[in-house]
Design an enzyme around this catalytic site. Structure first.
Site, PDB file in Angstrom:
ATOM      1  CD  GLU A   5      39.217  47.842  39.953  1.00  0.00           C
ATOM      2  OE1 GLU A   5      39.982  47.914  38.942  1.00  0.00           O
ATOM      3  OE2 GLU A   5      38.093  48.448  39.441  1.00  0.00           O
ATOM      4  CG  ASP A   6      40.976  43.223  39.841  1.00  0.00           C
ATOM      5  OD1 ASP A   6      39.599  43.114  39.951  1.00  0.00           O
ATOM      6  OD2 ASP A   6      41.738  43.385  38.985  1.00  0.00           O
TER       7      ASP A   6
END
Ligand code: MN
Length: 496
Positions: free
Chosen positions: A79-80
């Site tokens: 996600e990041d």
């Protein structure tokens, strides 16, 4: 902080020393994650990678296995960070990928206000039922985010901290991970109630020192006496009450700290259950107990599985001290809850995969499985469940002496459904403590209940007024539903 090698993580895996294989897996995840987060910074200006290492360290502290710790290191890489889903799957296999994507999914949906909390709780429960480790990673992640919250914008601070108090801490509590619950609450406390936090901190500081002296003295005397009576003392410890739970308790006692007897509790760990009761007797022969505060959580464990004997004694010099007596196994359970089961027991499921056990004590988890993938029904069910979750509980006995715990004000119908769906569906009457009672009767803690069933008996919509548990409501609704009238006509028609 030094995030050059995974050694700091290994050092925390003290309950179960890591094997070479474990170390290899964690190291691989460590360096993979380091690359994926390269150049990324946190709000604090620190490298982002530090956050995932701290999350992994929390997991190691709570006795999680190498796979969960690795998933903790990887939890933000997709996600990041710069990693691709396929990459994680290929490098670490399906199971770790499942854990990582499970954590990602938990973090996505956003709601506002109360609704959001209900929805978050529901998502958590579903995740717990699916795989408890996903929630554990999320809790470890949240704890570190709370500990670094001072770098985040003020309005965001309060939202995250409040959500932690309303969703994450109750969840940790329900899973019996008391230590984690306390850590989360204390980290969130100053952001949600800054004034009260300062007040409690001051009160605690004033009391701590004198209390510590008193407890030390009592501790010495207990150890000496138990040893002279041939009871082995495996460990003693004293814990200071967590600030947030102290504040909650102070509110119930008009902020009078002298009314709180367990600010500092003494814990005595002995080998067997028999030793626990003998030790309790000996403690009572040394000092007078405060009668209302004697609790036998060994015979009647708390809903989350907690077991221990609690007594509060007058030390003879005007002070009251809480003493908690338990075995080592109970102690592990008290601090680590479901995590301690996970750390010690594993079973091989059908596919030959290792999965954490979900012990009978956590049977409530199974309820969540029935609501999976059914959003509309789940919403109503969730509201009921939330009531179950936070309400006071009562213990009800079967005539054979089995104990069931139910929300306060439950009826015999709730009891019947908690035993078995069929017993609920065909319940026609109830005998409570030897007397026939109406099905609308509100049960009291300690009641002995015997359910009378009849093949011809069926749930009616009236029952919905009597029941408190989500499980009973769900079954009754499925029988009478919104089309109760039609359904009953149909039922009669079919039975002719
Ligand atoms: Mn994170």
């Amino acid at each position: 902080m030094d995030y050059k090698s995974p050694k700091t993580i290994f050092a925390l895996m003290k309950d179960k020393l890591p094997t070479e294989e474990d170390k290899a897996l964690i190291s691989k995840a460590f360096y993979f994650s380091k690359r994926a987060h390269e150049g990324q910074l946190r709000a604090s200006g620190e490298p982002y990678f530090g956050h995932v290492v701290e999350t992994a360290k929390n997991l190691a502290r709570y006795g999680m296995d190498a796979m969960t710790i690795s998933a903790g290191l990887l939890h933000d890489t997709i996600e990041d960070g710069k990693a691709k889903e396929a990459e994680v799957k290929k490098e670490f296999g399906k199971e770790i990928y499942f854990l990582v994507s499970g954590v990602t999914k938990l973090g996505k949906l956003k709601y506002s206000g109360r609704e959001r909390h209900v929805e978050s709780l529901r998502k958590f429960f579903v995740a717990v039922a699916e795989d408890f480790r996903v929630v554990m990673i999320k809790l470890a992640d949240r704890l570190h985010n709370l500990q670094t919250l001072n770098y985040v914008k003020p309005e965001k601070q309060k939202r995250i901290a409040l959500e932690s108090l309303e969703v994450y801490a109750p969840l940790a509590h329900r899973l019996g991970i008391a230590k984690l619950k306390g850590e989360i609450e204390d980290a969130a406390f100053p952001y949600v109630y800054p004034k009260e936090f300062k007040e409690v901190t001051k009160l605690l500081e004033e009391k701590k020192e004198t209390k510590e002296k008193i407890v030390k003295k009592v501790e010495k005397e207990i150890v000496r006496k138990l040893q002279s009576e041939n009871i082995q003392v495996l460990k003693t410890s004293s814990r200071v009450k967590h600030k947030y739970s102290l504040w909650r308790k102070l509110q119930r006692h008009h902020m009078d700290i002298d009314k709180i007897y367990d600010i500092l509790a003494l814990r005595v760990i002995v080998p067997t259950i028999e030793d626990c009761y003998r030790a309790l007797g000996i403690v009572h022969s040394m000092w007078k107990p405060f009668p209302e505060r004697l609790k036998d959580y060994i015979a009647l464990p708390k809903l989350n599985g907690y077991q221990s004997l609690h007594t509060t004694i007058f030390n003879g010099e005007g002070a009251l001290i809480e003493v908690q007596i338990r075995t080592m196994e109970m102690h592990g359970l008290a601090e680590y809850g479901i995590a301690s089961h996970f750390a010690y027991k594993e079973f091989i499921n059908k596919n030959g995969k290792k999965k954490p056990t979900q012990d009978g004590k956590y049977a409530w988890i199974k309820q969540f499985q029935t609501i999976k993938n059914d959003n509309e029904k789940a919403d109503a069910f969730m509201k009921d469940l939330k009531m179950d979750f936070f309400n006071d509980r009562i213990f009800i006995f079967t005539p054979k002496g089995d104990v069931l715990d139910l929300p306060a004000d439950s009826s015999p119908i709730d009891f019947a459904y908690s035993i078995h769906t069929d017993i609920g569906d065909h319940c026609s009457g109830a005998i409570v403590n030897g007397k026939m009672v109406p099905l609308s009767k509100k049960l009291q803690n300690g009641d002995i209940v015997d359910i009378i069933t009849k093949e011809s008996s069926k749930p009616t919509s009236k029952w919905l007024d009597y029941v408190k548990t989500a499980i009973a409501k769900k079954h009754i609704k499925s029988k009478v539903g919104d089309n109760g009238f039609l359904a009953s006509l149909w039922g009669r028609f079919r039975n002719q």
